[in-house]
Every structure is written in structure tokens, then in C-alpha cells.
Design an enzyme around this catalytic site. Structure first.
Site, mmCIF file in Angstrom:
data_model
loop_
_atom_site.group_PDB
_atom_site.id
_atom_site.type_symbol
_atom_site.label_atom_id
_atom_site.label_comp_id
_atom_site.label_asym_id
_atom_site.label_seq_id
_atom_site.Cartn_x
_atom_site.Cartn_y
_atom_site.Cartn_z
ATOM 1 C CE LYS A 44 -25.937 -40.302 -23.060
ATOM 2 N NZ LYS A 44 -25.250 -39.035 -23.407
ATOM 3 C CE LYS A 46 -23.218 -39.544 -18.611
ATOM 4 N NZ LYS A 46 -22.775 -38.206 -19.056
HETATM 5 N N1 C2G Z 1 -17.108 -32.338 -21.088
HETATM 6 C C1 C2G Z 1 -15.892 -31.658 -20.985
HETATM 7 N N2 C2G Z 1 -15.333 -31.478 -19.764
HETATM 8 C C2 C2G Z 1 -15.947 -31.944 -18.644
HETATM 9 C C3 C2G Z 1 -17.181 -32.627 -18.742
HETATM 10 C C4 C2G Z 1 -17.749 -32.811 -19.995
HETATM 11 O O1 C2G Z 1 -15.320 -31.222 -22.005
HETATM 12 N N3 C2G Z 1 -15.348 -31.742 -17.432
HETATM 13 C C5 C2G Z 1 -17.683 -32.530 -22.431
HETATM 14 C C6 C2G Z 1 -17.811 -34.004 -22.825
HETATM 15 O O2 C2G Z 1 -16.582 -34.493 -23.335
HETATM 16 C C7 C2G Z 1 -18.899 -33.938 -23.893
HETATM 17 C C8 C2G Z 1 -19.784 -32.774 -23.404
HETATM 18 O O3 C2G Z 1 -18.993 -32.015 -22.461
HETATM 19 O O4 C2G Z 1 -18.335 -33.588 -25.158
HETATM 20 C C9 C2G Z 1 -21.051 -33.257 -22.727
HETATM 21 O O5 C2G Z 1 -20.688 -34.103 -21.660
HETATM 22 P P1 C2G Z 1 -21.756 -35.228 -21.187
HETATM 23 O O6 C2G Z 1 -23.080 -34.590 -20.965
HETATM 24 O O7 C2G Z 1 -21.112 -36.042 -20.099
HETATM 25 O O8 C2G Z 1 -21.845 -36.099 -22.511
HETATM 26 P P2 C2G Z 1 -21.872 -37.702 -22.626
HETATM 27 O O9 C2G Z 1 -22.755 -38.269 -21.584
HETATM 28 O O10 C2G Z 1 -20.451 -38.125 -22.734
HETATM 29 O O11 C2G Z 1 -22.674 -37.912 -24.009
HETATM 30 O O12 C2G Z 1 -23.393 -39.517 -28.368
HETATM 31 C C10 C2G Z 1 -22.497 -38.829 -27.511
HETATM 32 C C11 C2G Z 1 -23.005 -38.844 -26.099
HETATM 33 O O13 C2G Z 1 -24.332 -38.335 -26.048
HETATM 34 C C12 C2G Z 1 -22.075 -37.997 -25.225
#
Ligand code: C2G
Length: 129
Positions: A44, A46
Site C-alpha cells: 500500500k 504505507k
Molecule cells: N478513518 C476515518 N477518519 C480518519 C482517518 C481514518 O474514518 N480521519 C478510517 C478510514 O476511512 C479507514 C479506517 O479509519 O476506514 C482505517 O484508516 P487507515 O488505517 O488509513 O486505513 P487504510 O490505509 O485506508 O487501509 O483494504 C483496505 C485498506 O487496508 C484500508
């Protein structure tokens, strides 16, 4: 017993994550989180500050979370949903529409992201201090 699943990296756990998990749990009785492994984070593009085991420890301490499983690939979701008998798939709306293909197997819900907080913002704000 309604089972809900969501996925993410959940690095530097913050209130935006908690808002998502609390609302996701409210759709059912059991919330599963597919937590991105360190290897999947590379896919990803990340770079998580905390390792998978530390991020898992944090998530397992949250009252809304019932089970944490590893997220290793983009396309494990359908198999997870069938194997774990999931009824509802929930993600933040930054993913809006991206997982509609799962609608054949379960309900798909996109929840509004919490504004003005993100792991990236935390890193940036701390860096400039
Ligand atoms: N999130 C949120 N508000 C934020 C930050 C994050 O609602 N201010 C939500 C994201 O939309 C996600 C969850 O928290 O549903 C986890 O965020 P991340 O760890 O950034 O997830 P991501 O890297 O987008 O991974 O297969 C799906 C991926 O693994 C999602």
C-alpha cells in the site's frame, strides 16, 4: 449475531479511527478488523510507525473490537467475508464505491471520515514542532 468487518493500517491510533470503529460496531454485535500487515503496508506504499504486533495490541484493547485478523492482500476480503460469515462490510468514505463488488456477499457501508485528523497529519504536525 450480526458480524461486521472493516480493514485498515490503524497506525498511530487516533480518534478518527475510534470514531470509525465505534460506528462500525453499532451496525452489529461482533466487529472484526482486518489489520494490514507490515508486508501489505509496503504494497500500500504505507510506512507504519508501529509494527503489526504493536498495532494489533492497540486495536485489541478497544472495546468495540472483537477480533483482529491479518490483512495480507487486496483480494482476501471476499474469502474473509465467507469464512467469517460477515454480514456487513464497513469502510471510511475515502474508499467510497471501491468495494461495491462485495455487495454480492454482504451489506457494504461507507462512513464519513472524521475531518482534519490523519496519521499523516500527526506526523507532519510533530515534525514541524
Ligand atoms: N478513518 C476515518 N477518519 C480518519 C482517518 C481514518 O474514518 N480521519 C478510517 C478510514 O476511512 C479507514 C479506517 O479509519 O476506514 C482505517 O484508516 P487507515 O488505517 O488509513 O486505513 P487504510 O490505509 O485506508 O487501509 O483494504 C483496505 C485498506 O487496508 C484500508
Amino acid at each position: 449475531m450480526k458480524r461486521v468487518i472493516t480493514y485498515g493500517t490503524y497506525d498511530l491510533l487516533h480518534y478518527g479511527h475510534i470514531n470509525l470503529l465505534r460506528r462500525a460496531k453499532a451496525f452489529g454485535d461482533y466487529l472484526i478488523v482486518g489489520l494490514s500487515t507490515d508486508r501489505f503496508n509496503q504494497i500500500k506504499h504505507k510506512q507504519a510507525y508501529f509494527s503489526y504486533s504493536k498495532r494489533k495490541l492497540l486495536l485489541e484493547a478497544i472495546r468495540y473490537v472483537d477480533l483482529v485478523i491479518p490483512e495480507d492482500t487486496w483480494d482476501q476480503k471476499l474469502e474473509d467475508i465467507h469464512r467469517l460469515e460477515v454480514d456487513i462490510f464497513v469502510m471510511g468514505d475515502d474508499w467510497g464505491g471501491k468495494f461495491d463488488f462485495l455487495m454480492a456477499s454482504c451489506e457494504v457501508v461507507y462512513l464519513e471520515r472524521t475531518k482534519e485528523i490523519s496519521t499523516t497529519k500527526i506526523k507532519q504536525d510533530i515534525f514541524v514542532r
